[in-house]
Motif scaffolding. Structure first.
Motif, mmCIF file in Angstrom:
data_model
loop_
_atom_site.group_PDB
_atom_site.id
_atom_site.type_symbol
_atom_site.label_atom_id
_atom_site.label_comp_id
_atom_site.label_asym_id
_atom_site.label_seq_id
_atom_site.Cartn_x
_atom_site.Cartn_y
_atom_site.Cartn_z
ATOM 1 N N VAL A 252 45.662 53.061 42.005
ATOM 2 C CA VAL A 252 45.691 54.234 41.115
ATOM 3 C C VAL A 252 44.562 54.146 40.097
ATOM 4 O O VAL A 252 43.860 55.140 39.848
ATOM 5 N N LEU A 253 44.362 52.978 39.537
ATOM 6 C CA LEU A 253 43.306 52.823 38.541
ATOM 7 C C LEU A 253 41.913 52.940 39.157
ATOM 8 O O LEU A 253 41.009 53.512 38.543
ATOM 9 N N LYS A 254 41.735 52.422 40.367
ATOM 10 C CA LYS A 254 40.427 52.533 41.022
ATOM 11 C C LYS A 254 40.087 53.979 41.354
ATOM 12 O O LYS A 254 38.951 54.419 41.196
ATOM 13 N N HIS A 255 41.083 54.724 41.812
ATOM 14 C CA HIS A 255 40.818 56.124 42.172
ATOM 15 C C HIS A 255 40.621 57.002 40.945
ATOM 16 O O HIS A 255 40.034 58.082 41.052
ATOM 17 N N SER A 256 41.094 56.548 39.795
ATOM 18 C CA SER A 256 40.858 57.321 38.577
ATOM 19 C C SER A 256 39.570 56.878 37.882
ATOM 20 O O SER A 256 39.252 57.385 36.812
ATOM 21 N N GLY A 257 38.845 55.938 38.488
ATOM 22 C CA GLY A 257 37.552 55.530 37.945
ATOM 23 C C GLY A 257 37.625 54.432 36.903
ATOM 24 O O GLY A 257 36.669 54.219 36.169
ATOM 25 N N ARG A 258 38.722 53.750 36.815
ATOM 26 C CA ARG A 258 38.879 52.669 35.833
ATOM 27 C C ARG A 258 38.908 51.325 36.554
ATOM 28 O O ARG A 258 39.930 50.644 36.589
ATOM 29 N N ASP A 259 37.761 50.970 37.091
ATOM 30 C CA ASP A 259 37.669 49.735 37.866
ATOM 31 C C ASP A 259 37.907 48.496 37.005
ATOM 32 O O ASP A 259 38.481 47.508 37.476
ATOM 33 N N GLU A 260 37.462 48.521 35.755
ATOM 34 C CA GLU A 260 37.661 47.362 34.880
ATOM 35 C C GLU A 260 39.141 47.121 34.615
ATOM 36 O O GLU A 260 39.610 45.981 34.609
ATOM 37 N N HIS A 261 39.887 48.212 34.410
ATOM 38 C CA HIS A 261 41.320 48.070 34.178
ATOM 39 C C HIS A 261 42.042 47.589 35.435
ATOM 40 O O HIS A 261 43.007 46.819 35.343
ATOM 41 N N ALA A 262 41.578 48.038 36.591
ATOM 42 C CA ALA A 262 42.175 47.582 37.849
ATOM 43 C C ALA A 262 41.970 46.079 38.023
ATOM 44 O O ALA A 262 42.879 45.368 38.459
ATOM 45 N N PHE A 263 40.782 45.608 37.650
ATOM 46 C CA PHE A 263 40.522 44.173 37.730
ATOM 47 C C PHE A 263 41.432 43.404 36.769
ATOM 48 O O PHE A 263 41.969 42.354 37.121
ATOM 49 N N LEU A 264 41.609 43.919 35.562
ATOM 50 C CA LEU A 264 42.460 43.245 34.585
ATOM 51 C C LEU A 264 43.924 43.229 35.023
ATOM 52 O O LEU A 264 44.634 42.251 34.784
ATOM 53 N N VAL A 265 44.378 44.295 35.672
ATOM 54 C CA VAL A 265 45.755 44.322 36.192
ATOM 55 C C VAL A 265 45.913 43.279 37.293
ATOM 56 O O VAL A 265 46.916 42.555 37.329
#
Length: 64
Positions: A22-35
């Motif tokens: 969900v985070l990657k598709h919304s353009g928040r790759d940094e947050h996806a990595f942190l999750v």
């Protein structure tokens, strides 16, 4: 090791993968990595006591 731990690890994996997608598709790759990193740290904190017990029992086994 209990079956409950295996189910908790599986649930954490599913949760982290869904949140990561969900985070990657919304353009928040940094947050996806942190999750993903947070999920890994949580699972390691669950598993490390069992690994410690394994090493202690192996040490006791080989110090006859």
């Amino acid at each position: 090791m209990t079956v409950n731990l295996i189910f908790r690890i599986a649930a954490m994996g599913i949760l982290v993968s869904v949140l990561g997608q969900v985070l990657k598709h919304s353009g928040r790759d940094e947050h996806a990595f942190l999750v993903s990193l947070a999920g890994l740290i949580i699972v390691l904190s669950w598993v490390i006591p069992y690994v410690y017990k394994l090493f202690e029992s192996m040490k006791g086994l080989f110090t006859l």
